[in-house]
Enzyme design. Structure first.
Site, PDB file in Angstrom:
ATOM      1  N   ARG A  51      -4.896  -3.983  20.083  1.00  0.00           N
ATOM      2  CA  ARG A  51      -4.833  -3.923  18.615  1.00  0.00           C
ATOM      3  C   ARG A  51      -5.198  -2.513  18.153  1.00  0.00           C
ATOM      4  O   ARG A  51      -4.604  -1.966  17.238  1.00  0.00           O
ATOM      5  CB  ARG A  51      -5.788  -4.966  17.991  1.00  0.00           C
ATOM      6  CG  ARG A  51      -6.006  -4.749  16.504  1.00  0.00           C
ATOM      7  CD  ARG A  51      -6.586  -5.944  15.776  1.00  0.00           C
ATOM      8  NE  ARG A  51      -7.634  -6.650  16.489  1.00  0.00           N
ATOM      9  CZ  ARG A  51      -8.878  -6.197  16.673  1.00  0.00           C
ATOM     10  NH1 ARG A  51      -9.252  -5.032  16.175  1.00  0.00           N
ATOM     11  NH2 ARG A  51      -9.758  -6.924  17.346  1.00  0.00           N
ATOM     12  N   TYR A 103      11.027  -2.454  -4.338  1.00  0.00           N
ATOM     13  CA  TYR A 103      11.376  -3.653  -3.566  1.00  0.00           C
ATOM     14  C   TYR A 103      10.538  -4.856  -4.064  1.00  0.00           C
ATOM     15  O   TYR A 103       9.339  -4.707  -4.344  1.00  0.00           O
ATOM     16  CB  TYR A 103      11.119  -3.361  -2.082  1.00  0.00           C
ATOM     17  CG  TYR A 103      11.097  -4.577  -1.191  1.00  0.00           C
ATOM     18  CD1 TYR A 103      12.206  -5.421  -1.108  1.00  0.00           C
ATOM     19  CD2 TYR A 103       9.973  -4.887  -0.427  1.00  0.00           C
ATOM     20  CE1 TYR A 103      12.183  -6.542  -0.295  1.00  0.00           C
ATOM     21  CE2 TYR A 103       9.948  -5.995   0.396  1.00  0.00           C
ATOM     22  CZ  TYR A 103      11.053  -6.815   0.439  1.00  0.00           C
ATOM     23  OH  TYR A 103      11.032  -7.931   1.248  1.00  0.00           O
ATOM     24  N   ASP A 175       7.958   5.468  -0.250  1.00  0.00           N
ATOM     25  CA  ASP A 175       8.625   4.551   0.677  1.00  0.00           C
ATOM     26  C   ASP A 175       9.980   5.170   1.016  1.00  0.00           C
ATOM     27  O   ASP A 175      10.876   5.254   0.182  1.00  0.00           O
ATOM     28  CB  ASP A 175       8.795   3.184  -0.006  1.00  0.00           C
ATOM     29  CG  ASP A 175       9.368   2.139   0.932  1.00  0.00           C
ATOM     30  OD1 ASP A 175      10.148   2.513   1.835  1.00  0.00           O
ATOM     31  OD2 ASP A 175       9.051   0.945   0.754  1.00  0.00           O
ATOM     32  N   LYS A 200      14.490  -1.656   9.178  1.00  0.00           N
ATOM     33  CA  LYS A 200      15.762  -1.236   8.605  1.00  0.00           C
ATOM     34  C   LYS A 200      16.433  -0.173   9.490  1.00  0.00           C
ATOM     35  O   LYS A 200      16.715  -0.448  10.644  1.00  0.00           O
ATOM     36  CB  LYS A 200      15.520  -0.775   7.167  1.00  0.00           C
ATOM     37  CG  LYS A 200      14.665  -1.767   6.350  1.00  0.00           C
ATOM     38  CD  LYS A 200      15.364  -3.084   6.203  1.00  0.00           C
ATOM     39  CE  LYS A 200      14.651  -4.215   5.505  1.00  0.00           C
ATOM     40  NZ  LYS A 200      13.284  -4.183   5.114  1.00  0.00           N
TER      41      LYS A 200
HETATM   42  C1  PLP Z   1      12.255  -0.405   0.521  1.00  0.00           C
HETATM   43  C2  PLP Z   1      11.521  -1.440   1.308  1.00  0.00           C
HETATM   44  N1  PLP Z   1      10.222  -1.260   1.598  1.00  0.00           N
HETATM   45  C3  PLP Z   1       9.518  -2.170   2.299  1.00  0.00           C
HETATM   46  C4  PLP Z   1      10.097  -3.340   2.742  1.00  0.00           C
HETATM   47  C5  PLP Z   1       9.268  -4.343   3.502  1.00  0.00           C
HETATM   48  O1  PLP Z   1       9.519  -4.240   4.861  1.00  0.00           O
HETATM   49  P1  PLP Z   1       9.395  -5.462   5.910  1.00  0.00           P
HETATM   50  O2  PLP Z   1      10.437  -6.447   5.537  1.00  0.00           O
HETATM   51  O3  PLP Z   1       9.625  -4.788   7.225  1.00  0.00           O
HETATM   52  O4  PLP Z   1       8.022  -6.018   5.764  1.00  0.00           O
HETATM   53  C6  PLP Z   1      11.436  -3.579   2.465  1.00  0.00           C
HETATM   54  C7  PLP Z   1      12.080  -4.831   2.931  1.00  0.00           C
HETATM   55  O5  PLP Z   1      13.180  -5.153   2.583  1.00  0.00           O
HETATM   56  C8  PLP Z   1      12.174  -2.596   1.733  1.00  0.00           C
HETATM   57  O6  PLP Z   1      13.461  -2.790   1.425  1.00  0.00           O
END
Ligand code: PLP
Length: 387
Positions: A51, A103, A175, A200
């Site tokens: 961890r 998001y 992000d 992604k």
């Molecule tokens: C722009 C963005 N940030 C964060 C996330 C969250 O990521 P995760 O689904 O890997 O937890 C997403 C998920 O779709 C996203 O589109």
């Protein structure tokens, strides 16, 4: 190997990954291992418990830091795990200014989890710097933005937002999931933290869920490491291996994603069935100039609105075949979805509409299939919906 000396295509393949000294194995092994032999109590060789640290994870963390041009990378079991860790840095009473079209999951953790712990959030149009300035308070400790945003593809000026954040001694977190470090490196523009959903483009094959944070500041990295270990939302070595496999081909995949998305955006823009297309590569996109300066290309995501009813938009996303109706994005395969009913359903409708996210908006993750097959697929779906 001196990773800093190389371009991103070379770093993607080599950074953080030296051949194994003992066996010469080229690829980072999957260290399926929870604990490590100590030579004396407290005397270990860099790892004590997985961890806290795992060699497969270390290689991925170093690889991602090198791609973002940052000093320190930390990986998490999901993008949300990464975002959660940024919020762990704050204290009750602290205030956060965030983009109003983040998001849906980001909006949900802010409002439905952390408001309970007395963090305060304001969601504003972060392309409007007066609105951002107006929302800042003495207690603002974090400015959180996506760019391009999900799903409206607005482009935020990272230099300007980082400057506003720093005026208030707040952190600026970006992000970078949509752009990836191949197209945009927020630390170069003054951001303090880069956040990723590795699920992604970085993973790239829709077969793994993961998250990451990259920073330049050692103290900030130590704080993040404390919460990474304390909270324990860390990825397993198999997942890290899959993402490392993905990052090697990030540049070639992104080139194809960008070419296909540009061609599809132009085709949709000329299409009589389409009312509006949101893609920063289009010259009439409101932040096209900023995107051209801040990004190396415009990415593989776009959204559009049909000149039709909500039901017709739903029929389109149900009828496509090359585009699979699914949440998520950034894999080699094309996906299509309706954010209001799917990825952004967690955001209250009035707030969604105020940010311009209409019920009928269709979001597309443009894959790396042949562009002509994508156009033909959308055309047959439009024909089915609008007949
Ligand atoms: C722009 C963005 N940030 C964060 C996330 C969250 O990521 P995760 O689904 O890997 O937890 C997403 C998920 O779709 C996203 O589109």
């Amino acid at each position: 190997m001196d990773d800093d000396a190389h371009r991103i295509e070379t770093r993607a393949i080599h950074a953080g990954q030296e051949p194994d000294e003992e066996t010469g194995a080229l690829m980072t092994p999957i260290h399926a291992n929870s604990t490590y032999k100590q030579d004396a109590p407290g005397e270990h060789r860099g790892y004590e418990y997985s961890r806290t640290g795992n060699p497969t994870r270390t290689d991925l963390e170093d690889n991602l830091a090198a791609l973002e041009g940052g000093e320190y990378g930390r990986c998490f079991s999901s993008g949300m795990g990464a975002i959660n860790t940024v919020l762990n840095l704050l204290e009750a009473g602290d205030h956060v200014v965030a983009g109003d079209d983040v998001y849906g999951g980001t909006h949900r953790i802010f409002t439905q989890v952390y408001e309970k712990y007395d963090l305060e959030f304001d969601f504003v149009d972060t392309t409007d710097h007066d609105a951002v300035e107006g929302a800042m308070r003495e207690s603002t400790e974090l400015v959180w933005v996506e760019t391009p945003t999900n799903p409206l593809m607005n482009v935020n000026d990272i230099d300007a937002l980082a400057a506003i954040a720093h005026e208030y001694d707040a952190l600026c977190a970006v992000d970078n999931t949509f752009a990836t470090p191949y197209l945009q490196r927020p630390l170069e523009h003054g951001a303090d933290i880069v956040s990723h959903s590795l699920t992604k483009y970085l993973g790239g094959h829709s077969d793994v869920v993961g998250g990451a944070l990259v920073v330049d500041d050692e103290e900030l990295d130590e704080d993040i490491g404390f919460y990474q270990n304390s909270v324990g939302a860390t990825p397993g070595p198999f997942d890290c291996f899959l993402v490392l496999r993905g990052t090697k081909t990030l540049p070639v995949r992104m080139d194809r994603h960008c070419d296909n998305a540009r061609a599809l955006a132009e085709w949709l823009d000329d299409h009589e069935a389409v009312e509006d297309v949101f893609y920063p590569g289009l010259e009439d996109h409101p932040q096209h100039e900023l995107a051209s300066a801040q990004m190396d290309d415009f990415g593989g995501m776009l959204s559009f609105e049909l000149d039709g009813t909500l039901e017709e938009a739903s029929t389109v996303v149900e009828e496509t075949e090359v585009f699979t109706l699914a949440e998520s994005l950034g894999g080699v395969e094309s996906l299509i979805e309706q954010p209001a009913a799917m990825t952004h359903a967690a955001i209250p409708r009035e707030e969604r509409l105020a940010a311009g996210l209409t019920d009928g908006l269709v979001r597309v993750s443009v894959g790396i299939e042949h562009i002509d097959d994508m156009k033909a697929d959308l055309q047959q779906a439009f024909d089915a919906a609008l007949e």
